[in-house]
Structures are given as C-alpha cells and as structure tokens.
Design a protein around this motif. Structure first.
Motif, PDB file in Angstrom:
ATOM      1  N   TYR A  98      -0.398  -8.654  -0.687  1.00  0.00           N
ATOM      2  CA  TYR A  98      -0.409  -7.978   0.614  1.00  0.00           C
ATOM      3  C   TYR A  98      -1.794  -7.391   0.879  1.00  0.00           C
ATOM      4  O   TYR A  98      -2.503  -7.006  -0.038  1.00  0.00           O
ATOM      5  CB  TYR A  98       0.664  -6.874   0.586  1.00  0.00           C
ATOM      6  N   HIS A 118       0.422 -17.817   4.645  1.00  0.00           N
ATOM      7  CA  HIS A 118      -0.233 -16.530   4.911  1.00  0.00           C
ATOM      8  C   HIS A 118       0.359 -15.963   6.201  1.00  0.00           C
ATOM      9  O   HIS A 118       0.328 -16.618   7.242  1.00  0.00           O
ATOM     10  CB  HIS A 118      -1.750 -16.711   5.032  1.00  0.00           C
ATOM     11  N   GLU A 156      -2.536  -6.696   9.255  1.00  0.00           N
ATOM     12  CA  GLU A 156      -2.126  -6.708   7.851  1.00  0.00           C
ATOM     13  C   GLU A 156      -1.746  -8.150   7.524  1.00  0.00           C
ATOM     14  O   GLU A 156      -1.303  -8.889   8.416  1.00  0.00           O
ATOM     15  CB  GLU A 156      -0.896  -5.818   7.643  1.00  0.00           C
ATOM     16  N   CYS A 165      -2.770 -14.352  -4.101  1.00  0.00           N
ATOM     17  CA  CYS A 165      -1.606 -13.919  -3.317  1.00  0.00           C
ATOM     18  C   CYS A 165      -1.501 -12.406  -3.283  1.00  0.00           C
ATOM     19  O   CYS A 165      -2.095 -11.714  -4.093  1.00  0.00           O
ATOM     20  CB  CYS A 165      -0.336 -14.510  -3.920  1.00  0.00           C
ATOM     21  N   TYR A 223      -5.462   1.428   2.702  1.00  0.00           N
ATOM     22  CA  TYR A 223      -4.357   1.604   3.651  1.00  0.00           C
ATOM     23  C   TYR A 223      -4.826   2.202   4.961  1.00  0.00           C
ATOM     24  O   TYR A 223      -5.587   3.161   4.987  1.00  0.00           O
ATOM     25  CB  TYR A 223      -3.269   2.497   3.021  1.00  0.00           C
ATOM     26  N   LEU A 242       7.457  -6.729  -3.524  1.00  0.00           N
ATOM     27  CA  LEU A 242       7.771  -6.003  -2.285  1.00  0.00           C
ATOM     28  C   LEU A 242       9.169  -5.418  -2.327  1.00  0.00           C
ATOM     29  O   LEU A 242       9.432  -4.357  -1.781  1.00  0.00           O
ATOM     30  CB  LEU A 242       7.677  -6.966  -1.089  1.00  0.00           C
ATOM     31  N   LYS A 245       4.688  -1.776   0.524  1.00  0.00           N
ATOM     32  CA  LYS A 245       3.729  -2.864   0.722  1.00  0.00           C
ATOM     33  C   LYS A 245       2.531  -2.697  -0.223  1.00  0.00           C
ATOM     34  O   LYS A 245       2.014  -3.667  -0.766  1.00  0.00           O
ATOM     35  CB  LYS A 245       3.258  -2.897   2.187  1.00  0.00           C
ATOM     36  N   PHE A 273       6.883  -6.725   7.318  1.00  0.00           N
ATOM     37  CA  PHE A 273       5.764  -5.834   7.642  1.00  0.00           C
ATOM     38  C   PHE A 273       6.244  -4.432   8.030  1.00  0.00           C
ATOM     39  O   PHE A 273       5.449  -3.486   8.015  1.00  0.00           O
ATOM     40  CB  PHE A 273       4.880  -6.447   8.743  1.00  0.00           C
ATOM     41  N   TYR A 331      -0.124 -11.034   4.418  1.00  0.00           N
ATOM     42  CA  TYR A 331       0.579 -11.234   3.149  1.00  0.00           C
ATOM     43  C   TYR A 331       0.519 -12.721   2.804  1.00  0.00           C
ATOM     44  O   TYR A 331       0.943 -13.567   3.594  1.00  0.00           O
ATOM     45  CB  TYR A 331       2.038 -10.754   3.228  1.00  0.00           C
ATOM     46  N   VAL A 381      -0.113  -5.114  -3.262  1.00  0.00           N
ATOM     47  CA  VAL A 381      -1.484  -5.350  -2.793  1.00  0.00           C
ATOM     48  C   VAL A 381      -2.178  -6.459  -3.589  1.00  0.00           C
ATOM     49  O   VAL A 381      -2.015  -6.550  -4.804  1.00  0.00           O
ATOM     50  CB  VAL A 381      -2.294  -4.029  -2.846  1.00  0.00           C
ATOM     51  N   ARG A 382      -2.932  -7.293  -2.862  1.00  0.00           N
ATOM     52  CA  ARG A 382      -3.712  -8.367  -3.495  1.00  0.00           C
ATOM     53  C   ARG A 382      -4.847  -7.741  -4.290  1.00  0.00           C
ATOM     54  O   ARG A 382      -5.664  -6.988  -3.746  1.00  0.00           O
ATOM     55  CB  ARG A 382      -4.308  -9.217  -2.364  1.00  0.00           C
TER      56      ARG A 382
END
Ligand SMILES: C=C1C[C@]23C[C@@]1(O)CC[C@H]2[C@@]12CCC[C@@](C)(C(=O)O1)[C@H]2[C@@H]3C(=O)O
Ligand SMILES: O=C(O)CCC(=O)C(=O)O
Ligand SMILES: [Fe+2]
Length: 381
Positions: free
Chosen positions: A118, A212, A134, A116, A12, A150, A105, A98, A136, A109-110
């Motif tokens: 964030y 994306h 950032e 797929c 982050y 999300l 978020k 966003f 997604y 996280v991916r």
C-alpha cells in the motif's frame, strides 16, 4: 490518549481532512500544455481516442489495433466480454479497501524495494512532491497471502475482495491472451506463420500479471494537485479500468496537448508499455499518460499490467525488424529495464533511448545482434 501511530508516519496524508493543497502536494507546471476533451471529439478526428471493438471480425479489429498502437500507443477496448456487473463489483471492493482505517492500510505499506503493498507507486520516489492519491499493488498469484496484511483476521471483506479479484484476474488473463494474439496479428504476423505462433505461445504462456489500484480523493484545488505523475508503463501492455469518473489523460504531439480519455462504462483503456515498444522494434509505441483529480468526486482506477517474467530477455521480434536492418533495441529483462529507467529518472534521460541499440556501447550492440539469432523471449532459469 496517545496519538495513533499512523499520524506520526511521514508516509501518511489525511486527504479527507485537507481543506487546501499543501506545498508538499502542489505541482508546478501542470498547465504547461492545453487539455482537450477526447470524449467530445468526433470519431476519427485527431483528438478522438481510438476504439477497438472485439466484436468486430479479427482482421478488422487487428487493423484498428495496428493504427492505434502505432499512432497513439493506446485505445479504448470495448466488446471484450468481461461483464459490466463484475467490473462494478471490482470497483466496489476497491472502494471498500481504500476506506479501511489508515492504521490498517499503513500495516500493509510497501517497503523500500518491495514490488507490492500500500502507498504511493514506485515512480513517486523520483519526485519531491507528493501525489493526490493512494495506491495498492499486488500480484494476483499471491493475493490471499498479501491481503492478510490489510485484513489480518480475514473475515467477510477479505473474502469478498479476494473472491472478486480472483474472478476478475481469471477473465483478464484470458483477455490478455486474446489481445496479445491481436497485437501480433496487427504486426503482420499471421496465424499460419510458425515463428509467430511459437513467439505468441512463448509470450502468452509466460506473461505475468500485476494489479495496481489507485484511489484519487476529491481535491479542494485540483489545478495544483496531481493524481498520478506523467509516465509510460514499463511492461508489455496495461488494461486500465477507470470508474465513471474520468481523469486519465494521454499526451499527444503536434500540437503538444493532453487528451482527456472519456470514461466509457464497461470499456478498458489499453496502454502500450515500453517493453512492447522494444518487442515490436518501435512499431508500436508506449504512451505517456497521467491522471488528474477533481473537486467533487473521488475516483478509482485499476491497472492490470502484463509483462514478461523477471528472467526473460525481451528483444525485438525478428518479424518486426525490416529486412537488412538491425534491431532498434538491445535485449533487456524487465528488472534490468527498471534499473535503466531509475538511472534515466535521476539524469533526465530517456530510458528507451538508453536501451536503443544505436545508443550502444559495444556491449549493447553485441546483445542486439545476438538477439536476432536467439529466441526473442529467452526464458532462462
Ligand atoms: C508491474 C508494475 C508496473 C508498475 C510497477 C509495477 O511493479 C507495479 C505498479 C506499476 C505502476 C503503477 C503506477 C505507475 C507506475 C509507473 C508505477 O510507479 O507503478 C507503474 C509501474 C510501471 O509501469 O513501470
Ligand atoms: O488512474 C488512471 O487512469 C491511470 C492509472 C495508471 O496510469 C497506472 O496505474 O499506471
Ligand atoms: Fe500508467
């Protein structure tokens, strides 16, 4: 009060709080090549990004697509019929997503190896510096399930995000079929060639879409930071929607330079991807591009990526291979190609050269030859 967990998460970064660009986000060599403004170049001049207007008669539009795909690997697409009002709602929903609290978020996280989620896009894992953005990624096919990460409680924002993205996907998937037809026509495959119709039907029916989303926050020192590292898209072709804020740059040779793509309201930028370069035997080439950031405004962009289903082998269409010549590339699936590209990133090689038939092991040559006699897009279960 305990520290919120996302603040301890190394993934982050609080862009809003940053007053300077830290070393972790400072990229050397960003001004290695000059940047020219493609919007200021007179139409038809070497820096003017080609434009394809779908309102033109098909033969004229196909001729423009052929020129743009051969010379640039990209073009601005206008007159496509997707309403500006829908595009505005898409951008509004992306901004709203966003703007969610970091902790929300971070829940999406991916993970390593995930397609797929964030966070930074997959390409970021090959670089030690971080990008000023950032992202997604999601598949429109599993949108409602994925987006619960999300918005776990669903609710109004969740519903409008999903509704708008579904509406957009429906329009874009139809537009992708229209553009594919034009691309094949641009290759010289006419509507009455049985093989061409068959190839197009097979590709169109199986083509998959991935979305994306990118958010590029305004940046205190844009000359040191990079929104999205230079890359080629790996699939067939991509529609890029850039908001009213420009930032997309295309790399051009002779002389080497970056051409800044103007933000044309309502237009898409279409990028040719690596697998399309393979499918067209190198006649259309993928475009090397990057996104830069600016000091005053946040920027949003959306990539709508079209490619083959994971199990389909992509090889040069026989019609694209000159008579008496062998295909320039061996057959690969998208996941195989991603594997090659990963190897290429770590060794500094070119992934496309690695799948060139001439690069070939005996194995690669055998596959390339076999591909001529097989259906070009082999869909095996
Ligand atoms: C379909 C895809 C193309 C993409 C990888 C992905 O699975 C989803 C994200 C896409 C993206 C967007 C930013 C640049 C890029 C190179 C990346 O790392 O993720 C592309 C990928 C690609 O075109 O290979
Ligand atoms: O932000 C942009 O304009 C480019 C986005 C892009 O290249 C991508 O998502 O692959
Ligand atoms: Fe891209």
């Amino acid at each position: 009060m305990p520290t919120p967990s996302h603040l301890n998460n190394p993934l982050y970064f609080d862009f809003r709080a940053a007053r300077r660009v830290p070393e972790s986000h400072a990229w050397p060599g960003l001004d290695d090549h000059p940047v020219v403004d493609g919007g200021a170049a007179p139409p038809g001049s070497p820096d003017a990004v080609p434009v394809v207007d779908l309102r033109e008669p098909p033969a004229a539009a196909a001729a423009r697509v052929a020129r743009a795909a051969e010379q640039w690997g990209a073009f601005l697409l206008t007159g496509h019929g997707v309403a500006g009002e829908l595009l505005a709602r898409v951008e509004e929903r992306i901004a709203c997503m966003f703007a969610l609290p970091a902790a929300d978020k971070m829940r999406a996280v991916r993970g390593p190896g995930d397609a797929c989620g964030y966070g930074s896009p997959p390409i970021s894992s090959f670089f030690s510096k971080c990008m000023w953005s950032e992202g997604y990624t999601f598949s429109p096919a599993s949108l409602r399930r994925d987006l619960r990460k999300l918005w776990p409680k669903a609710g109004e924002d969740y519903a409008s995000f999903c509704d708008v993205m579904e509406e957009f996907h429906k329009e874009m998937r139809a537009l992708a079929d229209r553009l594919l037809e034009l691309f094949l026509r641009a290759l010289g495959l006419t509507g009455d060639q049985v093989a061409a119709v068959e190839a197009e039907r097979r590709i169109a029916e199986t083509m998959t879409a991935t979305m994306h989303l990118n958010w590029y926050p305004r940046c205190p020192d844009p000359r040191r930071a990079l929104g999205l590292i230079a890359h080629t898209d790996s699939g067939f072709f991509t529609f890029v929607l850039q908001s009213l804020v420009p930032g997309l740059q295309l790399f051009r040779h002779a002389p080497d330079r970056w051409v800044a793509v103007p933000a044309v309201p309502g237009a898409f930028v279409v990028n040719v991807g690596d697998l399309f370069q393979i499918l067209t035997n190198g006649r259309f080439h993928s475009v090397y591009h990057r996104a830069v950031v600016n000091r005053d405004m946040d920027r949003i962009s959306l990539g709508y990526f079209l490619g083959p289903p994971p199990h389909a082998k992509v090889a040069p269409l026989p019609e694209a291979v000159p008579p008496g010549r062998s295909p320039a590339y061996r057959a690969v699936t998208w996941p195989e190609y991603m594997g090659v590209r990963k190897k290429a990133f770590t060794t500094g090689a070119s992934a496309l050269k690695m799948v060139a038939a001439a690069a070939g092991s005996e194995d690669a040559d055998a596959t390339a030859t076999a591909a001529v006699h097989q259906p070009q897009l082999v869909v095996s279960s």
